[in-house]
Design a protein around this motif. Structure first.
Motif, short mmCIF file in Angstrom:
data_model
loop_
_atom_site.label_atom_id
_atom_site.label_comp_id
_atom_site.label_asym_id
_atom_site.label_seq_id
_atom_site.Cartn_x
_atom_site.Cartn_y
_atom_site.Cartn_z
N ALA A 1 0.82 -1.20 0.00
CA ALA A 1 0.00 0.00 0.00
C ALA A 1 0.85 1.25 0.00
CB ALA A 1 -0.93 -0.01 1.21
N ALA A 2 1.96 1.22 0.78
CA ALA A 2 2.87 2.36 0.81
C ALA A 2 3.52 2.59 -0.55
CB ALA A 2 3.94 2.14 1.88
N HIS A 3 3.90 1.50 -1.20
CA HIS A 3 4.50 1.62 -2.53
C HIS A 3 3.51 2.21 -3.52
CE1 HIS A 3 7.76 -1.68 -1.76
NE2 HIS A 3 7.88 -0.63 -0.98
N ALA A 4 2.27 1.74 -3.47
CA ALA A 4 1.25 2.25 -4.39
C ALA A 4 1.01 3.73 -4.17
CB ALA A 4 -0.05 1.46 -4.20
N ALA B 1 3.10 5.89 -2.78
CA ALA B 1 4.30 6.64 -3.18
C ALA B 1 4.38 6.79 -4.69
CB ALA B 1 5.54 5.93 -2.66
N ALA B 2 4.03 5.73 -5.42
CA ALA B 2 4.07 5.80 -6.88
C ALA B 2 3.09 6.83 -7.40
CB ALA B 2 3.76 4.43 -7.47
N ALA B 3 1.89 6.86 -6.81
CA ALA B 3 0.89 7.84 -7.23
C ALA B 3 1.34 9.26 -6.93
CB ALA B 3 -0.44 7.54 -6.54
N ARG B 4 1.91 9.47 -5.74
CA ARG B 4 2.36 10.81 -5.37
C ARG B 4 3.52 11.26 -6.25
NH1 ARG B 4 2.25 10.22 1.27
NH2 ARG B 4 -0.01 10.51 1.50
N THR B 5 4.42 10.31 -6.57
CA THR B 5 5.55 10.66 -7.43
C THR B 5 5.07 11.08 -8.81
OG1 THR B 5 7.01 9.14 -6.25
CG2 THR B 5 7.67 9.79 -8.46
N ALA B 6 4.07 10.36 -9.32
CA ALA B 6 3.54 10.70 -10.63
C ALA B 6 2.81 12.05 -10.60
CB ALA B 6 2.59 9.61 -11.11
N ALA B 7 2.11 12.31 -9.50
CA ALA B 7 1.34 13.55 -9.40
C ALA B 7 2.22 14.74 -9.00
CB ALA B 7 0.21 13.39 -8.39
N GLN B 8 3.27 14.48 -8.19
CA GLN B 8 4.13 15.54 -7.70
C GLN B 8 5.59 15.11 -7.89
OE1 GLN B 8 3.15 16.47 -3.65
NE2 GLN B 8 0.99 16.65 -4.06
N LEU C 1 12.74 3.98 4.52
CA LEU C 1 13.04 4.07 3.09
C LEU C 1 12.21 3.07 2.28
CD1 LEU C 1 16.92 4.48 3.18
CD2 LEU C 1 15.32 6.10 2.14
N LEU C 2 12.21 1.83 2.70
CA LEU C 2 11.52 0.80 1.95
C LEU C 2 10.02 0.98 1.97
CD1 LEU C 2 13.66 -2.35 2.83
CD2 LEU C 2 13.82 -0.83 0.84
N ASP C 3 9.50 1.62 3.02
CA ASP C 3 8.07 1.90 3.10
C ASP C 3 7.70 3.22 2.42
OD1 ASP C 3 7.64 -0.41 4.48
OD2 ASP C 3 7.46 0.51 6.45
N HIS C 4 8.70 3.90 1.83
CA HIS C 4 8.49 5.16 1.10
C HIS C 4 8.00 6.29 2.01
CE1 HIS C 4 9.01 3.84 -3.20
NE2 HIS C 4 8.93 2.67 -2.58
N ARG C 5 8.29 6.19 3.31
CA ARG C 5 7.98 7.31 4.19
C ARG C 5 8.99 8.44 4.00
NH1 ARG C 5 8.62 5.49 9.50
NH2 ARG C 5 9.04 3.34 8.95
N VAL C 6 10.20 8.09 3.61
CA VAL C 6 11.22 9.06 3.27
C VAL C 6 11.89 8.60 1.98
CG1 VAL C 6 11.62 9.74 5.68
CG2 VAL C 6 13.00 7.91 4.65
N ASP C 7 12.58 9.53 1.32
CA ASP C 7 13.29 9.21 0.08
C ASP C 7 14.79 9.14 0.27
OD1 ASP C 7 10.88 9.36 -1.71
OD2 ASP C 7 10.87 11.41 -0.91
N ALA C 8 15.28 9.73 1.33
CA ALA C 8 16.70 9.71 1.65
C ALA C 8 16.83 9.82 3.16
CB ALA C 8 17.44 10.87 0.97
N VAL C 9 17.90 9.26 3.70
CA VAL C 9 18.14 9.33 5.14
C VAL C 9 19.62 9.61 5.39
CG1 VAL C 9 18.08 8.15 7.37
CG2 VAL C 9 16.31 7.68 5.68
#
Length: 311
Positions: free
Chosen positions: A82-85, A87-94, A138-146
């Motif tokens: 669900a997190a990946h889905a 994140a993918a939608a947000r990346t496409a939209a923003q 990172l793997l849950d797409h809560r952040v993009d870099a750490v």
């Protein structure tokens, strides 16, 4: 048990995974920021949706039933999917959005300020993470870099070393070693050191085993940094820490000789194509060096040099 529902509430699934980790309703409710009775009701709702009892209360908290043990890995996979889905939608939209995580005593302001100056249209967020959560975040797409410290399990990640930090020994004021110019591992051969739940961190920050093969002395279990500082201040243990760690006034540090420095790193998901992420990686390499940052936040010392930065 009522008939299972075809749909699962992801919020309830998350509640279950947190409770499965803590095995105590009180601790899980605190992390979720809900009341214990509310958590009990939510778990009951999930069990109704699943159609099976997932947890049993015990004198020490709770334990997973066979059904709960079977459900747990799928529940975690469901949340990650669900997190990946999302994140993918947000990346496409923003496409111009990035969230940068950081752990204790590591300051990322210089790199973030540089990013915001050179990418004024980007949506740049920061997020503090506990010492043991960078990989999961990172793997849950809560952040993009750490920006964090080693050790770190690197499977599925790209890890770039930013700078090194000497390691020091933290002791309470009045300890027999306090005031020494430096110490070695031989000087603390019999000193207890706090443990944490992560074996890799124990090995690295307790230097266990020692170079001669001997195990490091035991010590009290610290689940958060504040526990470790309390153990040191109260004389229950000494601790090996990064030189930049912020300490209590009743604790002092001593340089630790013969020990390799720690490493501050930037971790990202492997093969992430984001141009904004590539820009932050470049900014971090340039601006997060462990050297003092100019400005009023780091006043000159008596010899004219500026105070040490904490990352």
């Amino acid at each position: 048990m009522p008939r299972p529902s075809a749909d699962l509430d992801l919020r309830l699934v998350r509640y279950f995974t947190v409770l499965a980790e803590h095995r105590r309703f009180v601790s899980a409710a605190e992390e979720l920021r809900i009341t214990q009775p509310s958590l009990s009701r939510q778990i009951s709702k999930l069990e109704t949706q699943v159609g099976a009892r997932l947890l049993e209360r015990t004198a020490r908290g709770s334990r997973l039933t066979e059904a709960g043990e079977a459900f747990l890995p799928h529940a975690r996979a469901l949340l990650r999917s669900a997190a990946h889905a999302t994140a993918a939608a947000r990346t496409a939209a923003q496409p111009q959005r990035i969230t940068i995580g950081y752990t204790a005593d590591l300051f990322i302001t210089a790199a973030v300020r540089h990013m915001r100056h050179h990418h004024p249209d980007a949506d740049i967020h920061t997020s503090y993470l506990s010492w043991d959560s960078p990989r999961e975040a990172l793997l849950d797409h809560r952040v993009d870099a750490v920006v964090t410290r080693l050790p770190l399990t690197t499977d599925g990640l790209t890890v770039t070393t930013l700078y090194d930090e000497p390691r020091v020994l933290a002791v309470p004021l009045g300890h027999s070693l306090a005031g020494r110019a430096s110490v070695t591992l031989d000087d603390i051969a019999d000193e207890p050191l706090p443990r944490v739940p992560d074996p890799a961190w124990n090995a690295y920050w307790r230097i266990d085993p020692r170079p001669d093969g001997r195990p490091a002395p035991g010590g009290p279990l610290a689940r958060v940094a504040e526990d470790k500082l309390e153990f040191v201040a109260s004389g229950q243990a000494v601790a090996i820490m990064p030189v930049t760690a912020r300490l209590r006034p009743d604790i002092t540090t001593i340089p630790l000789r013969g020990v390799d420095p720690g490493h501050v790193v930037l971790a990202t998901r492997a093969a992430d194509p984001s141009r904004l992420l590539a820009a932050f990686r470049s900014s971090a390499r340039t601006h997060l060096t462990g050297r003092p940052a100019p400005g009023p936040s780091s006043p000159p010392t008596r010899d004219g040099r500026r105070g040490a930065a904490r990352g």
